[in-house]
Write a protein that holds these residues in place. Sequence first.
Motif, PDB file in Angstrom:
ATOM      1  N   VAL A 110       0.814  -1.246   0.099  1.00 13.65           N
ATOM      2  CA  VAL A 110      -0.069   0.114  -0.137  1.00 13.65           C
ATOM      3  C   VAL A 110       0.745   1.218   0.104  1.00 13.65           C
ATOM      4  CG1 VAL A 110      -1.788   1.158   1.090  1.00 13.65           C
ATOM      5  CG2 VAL A 110      -1.619  -1.376   1.501  1.00 13.65           C
ATOM      6  N   LEU A 111       0.610   2.009  -0.899  1.00 12.98           N
ATOM      7  CA  LEU A 111       1.550   3.415  -1.119  1.00 12.98           C
ATOM      8  C   LEU A 111       0.518   4.521  -0.825  1.00 12.98           C
ATOM      9  CD1 LEU A 111       4.032   3.037  -3.899  1.00 12.98           C
ATOM     10  CD2 LEU A 111       4.512   2.853  -1.470  1.00 12.98           C
ATOM     11  N   ALA A 112       0.938   5.591  -0.139  1.00 17.15           N
ATOM     12  CA  ALA A 112       0.100   6.796   0.145  1.00 17.15           C
ATOM     13  C   ALA A 112       0.872   8.066   0.097  1.00 17.15           C
ATOM     14  CB  ALA A 112      -0.715   6.800   1.473  1.00 17.15           C
ATOM     15  N   LEU A 170      -3.435  10.581  -2.149  1.00 19.65           N
ATOM     16  CA  LEU A 170      -3.290   9.604  -3.142  1.00 19.65           C
ATOM     17  C   LEU A 170      -3.043   8.148  -2.177  1.00 19.65           C
ATOM     18  CD1 LEU A 170      -1.052  11.072  -5.922  1.00 19.65           C
ATOM     19  CD2 LEU A 170      -3.515  11.182  -5.637  1.00 19.65           C
ATOM     20  N   ALA A 171      -3.713   7.176  -2.840  1.00 17.54           N
ATOM     21  CA  ALA A 171      -3.383   5.895  -2.450  1.00 17.54           C
ATOM     22  C   ALA A 171      -3.416   4.701  -3.463  1.00 17.54           C
ATOM     23  CB  ALA A 171      -4.351   5.372  -1.245  1.00 17.54           C
ATOM     24  N   CYS A 172      -2.673   3.745  -3.394  1.00 17.68           N
ATOM     25  CA  CYS A 172      -2.772   2.646  -4.382  1.00 17.68           C
ATOM     26  C   CYS A 172      -2.151   1.455  -3.907  1.00 17.68           C
ATOM     27  CB  CYS A 172      -1.828   2.954  -5.623  1.00 17.68           C
ATOM     28  SG  CYS A 172      -2.249   2.156  -7.094  1.00 17.68           S
ATOM     29  N   ILE A 198      -6.504   5.852  -5.779  1.00 16.79           N
ATOM     30  CA  ILE A 198      -7.465   6.294  -5.313  1.00 16.79           C
ATOM     31  C   ILE A 198      -7.014   7.863  -4.920  1.00 16.79           C
ATOM     32  CG2 ILE A 198      -8.628   6.261  -2.973  1.00 16.79           C
ATOM     33  CD1 ILE A 198      -8.390   3.237  -2.907  1.00 16.79           C
ATOM     34  N   SER A 199      -7.936   8.928  -5.274  1.00 18.31           N
ATOM     35  CA  SER A 199      -7.341  10.325  -4.822  1.00 18.31           C
ATOM     36  C   SER A 199      -8.636  10.882  -4.282  1.00 18.31           C
ATOM     37  CB  SER A 199      -7.030  10.784  -5.965  1.00 18.31           C
ATOM     38  OG  SER A 199      -8.001  11.162  -7.013  1.00 18.31           O
ATOM     39  N   THR A 200      -8.335  11.890  -3.387  1.00 16.87           N
ATOM     40  CA  THR A 200      -9.200  12.719  -2.568  1.00 16.87           C
ATOM     41  C   THR A 200      -8.890  14.211  -2.410  1.00 16.87           C
ATOM     42  OG1 THR A 200     -11.028  12.951  -1.079  1.00 16.87           O
ATOM     43  CG2 THR A 200      -9.139  12.096  -0.326  1.00 16.87           C
ATOM     44  N   PRO A 201      -9.467  15.005  -2.641  1.00 18.95           N
ATOM     45  CA  PRO A 201      -8.968  16.383  -2.186  1.00 18.95           C
ATOM     46  C   PRO A 201      -8.580  16.491  -0.880  1.00 18.95           C
ATOM     47  CG  PRO A 201     -10.784  16.650  -3.729  1.00 18.95           C
ATOM     48  CD  PRO A 201     -10.768  15.321  -3.556  1.00 18.95           C
ATOM     49  N   LEU A 202      -7.668  17.276  -0.497  1.00 18.01           N
ATOM     50  CA  LEU A 202      -7.282  17.731   0.997  1.00 18.01           C
ATOM     51  C   LEU A 202      -8.134  18.866   1.336  1.00 18.01           C
ATOM     52  CD1 LEU A 202      -3.696  16.991   1.033  1.00 18.01           C
ATOM     53  CD2 LEU A 202      -5.310  15.562   2.012  1.00 18.01           C
ATOM     54  N   PRO A 203      -8.661  19.044   2.333  1.00 21.04           N
ATOM     55  CA  PRO A 203      -9.614  20.046   2.844  1.00 21.04           C
ATOM     56  C   PRO A 203      -8.833  21.313   3.075  1.00 21.04           C
ATOM     57  CG  PRO A 203      -9.543  18.554   4.463  1.00 21.04           C
ATOM     58  CD  PRO A 203      -8.890  18.016   3.355  1.00 21.04           C
ATOM     59  N   TYR A 204      -7.621  21.203   3.715  1.00 16.47           N
ATOM     60  CA  TYR A 204      -6.588  22.145   4.022  1.00 16.47           C
ATOM     61  C   TYR A 204      -5.168  22.022   3.812  1.00 16.47           C
ATOM     62  CZ  TYR A 204      -6.321  18.923   7.890  1.00 16.47           C
ATOM     63  OH  TYR A 204      -6.283  17.912   8.645  1.00 16.47           O
ATOM     64  N   GLU A 205      -4.248  23.044   3.737  1.00 18.00           N
ATOM     65  CA  GLU A 205      -2.828  22.650   3.626  1.00 18.00           C
ATOM     66  C   GLU A 205      -2.281  22.448   4.973  1.00 18.00           C
ATOM     67  OE1 GLU A 205      -0.865  25.576   1.314  1.00 18.00           O
ATOM     68  OE2 GLU A 205      -2.505  25.866  -0.219  1.00 18.00           O
ATOM     69  N   ARG A 220       2.219  14.892   5.626  1.00 14.06           N
ATOM     70  CA  ARG A 220       2.320  13.242   6.233  1.00 14.06           C
ATOM     71  C   ARG A 220       0.962  13.041   6.744  1.00 14.06           C
ATOM     72  NH1 ARG A 220       7.329  11.410   6.232  1.00 14.06           N
ATOM     73  NH2 ARG A 220       8.999  12.919   6.096  1.00 14.06           N
ATOM     74  N   PHE A 221       0.198  13.850   7.330  1.00 12.87           N
ATOM     75  CA  PHE A 221      -0.916  13.337   8.000  1.00 12.87           C
ATOM     76  C   PHE A 221      -2.192  12.642   7.049  1.00 12.87           C
ATOM     77  CE2 PHE A 221      -5.634  14.031   8.670  1.00 12.87           C
ATOM     78  CZ  PHE A 221      -5.684  13.381  10.208  1.00 12.87           C
ATOM     79  N   PRO A 222      -2.252  12.774   5.708  1.00 11.52           N
ATOM     80  CA  PRO A 222      -3.327  12.132   4.998  1.00 11.52           C
ATOM     81  C   PRO A 222      -2.667  10.664   4.577  1.00 11.52           C
ATOM     82  CG  PRO A 222      -2.063  14.097   3.712  1.00 11.52           C
ATOM     83  CD  PRO A 222      -1.941  14.268   5.094  1.00 11.52           C
ATOM     84  N   GLN A 223      -1.443  10.703   4.448  1.00 12.27           N
ATOM     85  CA  GLN A 223      -0.755   9.477   4.279  1.00 12.27           C
ATOM     86  C   GLN A 223      -0.956   8.373   5.397  1.00 12.27           C
ATOM     87  OE1 GLN A 223       3.558  10.002   3.272  1.00 12.27           O
ATOM     88  NE2 GLN A 223       2.967  12.020   2.730  1.00 12.27           N
ATOM     89  N   TRP A 224      -0.606   8.749   6.622  1.00 10.81           N
ATOM     90  CA  TRP A 224      -1.013   8.137   7.845  1.00 10.81           C
ATOM     91  C   TRP A 224      -2.285   7.596   8.121  1.00 10.81           C
ATOM     92  CZ3 TRP A 224      -4.201   9.081  12.170  1.00 10.81           C
ATOM     93  CH2 TRP A 224      -4.097   8.199  13.155  1.00 10.81           C
ATOM     94  N   PHE A 225      -3.152   8.673   7.653  1.00  5.44           N
ATOM     95  CA  PHE A 225      -4.776   8.459   7.724  1.00  5.44           C
ATOM     96  C   PHE A 225      -5.031   7.230   6.696  1.00  5.44           C
ATOM     97  CE2 PHE A 225      -8.914   9.130   6.365  1.00  5.44           C
ATOM     98  CZ  PHE A 225      -9.626   8.980   7.538  1.00  5.44           C
ATOM     99  N   LEU A 226      -4.776   7.351   5.629  1.00  2.00           N
ATOM    100  CA  LEU A 226      -4.949   6.320   4.525  1.00  2.00           C
ATOM    101  C   LEU A 226      -4.366   4.992   4.751  1.00  2.00           C
ATOM    102  CD1 LEU A 226      -4.657   8.583   1.242  1.00  2.00           C
ATOM    103  CD2 LEU A 226      -6.751   7.528   2.178  1.00  2.00           C
ATOM    104  N   LEU A 227      -3.231   4.895   5.408  1.00  6.72           N
ATOM    105  CA  LEU A 227      -2.480   3.699   5.772  1.00  6.72           C
ATOM    106  C   LEU A 227      -3.483   2.981   6.755  1.00  6.72           C
ATOM    107  CD1 LEU A 227       1.097   4.504   5.561  1.00  6.72           C
ATOM    108  CD2 LEU A 227      -0.146   3.099   3.938  1.00  6.72           C
ATOM    109  N   LYS A 228      -3.933   3.817   7.935  1.00 12.74           N
ATOM    110  CA  LYS A 228      -4.244   3.287   9.009  1.00 12.74           C
ATOM    111  C   LYS A 228      -5.962   2.955   8.592  1.00 12.74           C
ATOM    112  CE  LYS A 228      -3.675   3.155  12.622  1.00 12.74           C
ATOM    113  NZ  LYS A 228      -3.231   2.120  13.747  1.00 12.74           N
ATOM    114  N   THR A 229      -6.378   3.417   7.392  1.00  9.77           N
ATOM    115  CA  THR A 229      -7.604   3.097   6.992  1.00  9.77           C
ATOM    116  C   THR A 229      -7.606   1.644   6.130  1.00  9.77           C
ATOM    117  OG1 THR A 229      -8.521   5.472   6.837  1.00  9.77           O
ATOM    118  CG2 THR A 229      -9.768   3.743   5.452  1.00  9.77           C
ATOM    119  N   LEU A 230      -6.535   1.516   5.197  1.00 13.48           N
ATOM    120  CA  LEU A 230      -6.379   0.658   4.333  1.00 13.48           C
ATOM    121  C   LEU A 230      -5.883  -0.599   5.039  1.00 13.48           C
ATOM    122  CD1 LEU A 230      -5.124   2.676   1.353  1.00 13.48           C
ATOM    123  CD2 LEU A 230      -7.172   1.582   1.285  1.00 13.48           C
TER     124      LEU A 230
END
Length: 223
Positions: A175-177, A186-188, A201-208, A212-222
């Motif tokens: 799993v890459l994020a 992004l995640a694949c 898989i891609s989704t817009p980030l709601p803020y700048e 590293r946060f979205p990567q950690w979140f996606l990995l915990k989800t997947l």
Amino acid sequence: MSSSSRRRHAHSTAAGPLDDDDLLCEILLRLPPQPSSLPRASAVCKRWRRLVSDPGFFRRFRLRHRRNPPLLGFFDKYGGSPFHSTLEAPNRIPPGRFSLQRDGDDYDRSISLGCRHGLFLIFLTKPRQVLVWDPVTGDEHRIAVPAAFDEDKTLGLVNGAVLRPAGEDPHFQVVLAAADDKQQALACVYSSKTGMWGNLISTPLPYEANRRFPQWFLLKTLC
């Protein structure tokens, strides 16, 4: 011969519990899952060595202890990924036992993404590949990553994880994020069973925020 003599003779000729291979195997299966257990058992005699070196026995031993394996050590992510054993003698693992051969310049600026389920995952930024390495067997798998994870698109901020089911299944998933320069998460997922990456898989980030946060979140989800 009297009845008492016959009973004594029968007891003297009866096989002991350790003379039965099946029963002995059941006893040896209950040895603690430490690195020294089976080598020390194999040193008892040729018969014990034959039993513990049988592939079928070794498979059963691994399955029995898969829920409570010992922590052999750890890899230093920021020091070139050398191995450090956490065990004392006689179970201590020499550092060179789990040493990855880093030939060539493919490992320049490589990123260690972590170790999970007995597999080590490294992101090779220069050839744009991930390396899945089994420290125990030495097996290596190099996998080209999707173009969306190019260093110039993610600023080199890529995270990932490798997963493998319990048991003897040889297949694994990667799993890459990442967060790209367009403020997207992004995640694949790659499957060694199919030899292919799944859909991106891609989704817009709601803020700048911290990338590293979205990567950690996606990995915990997947994972």
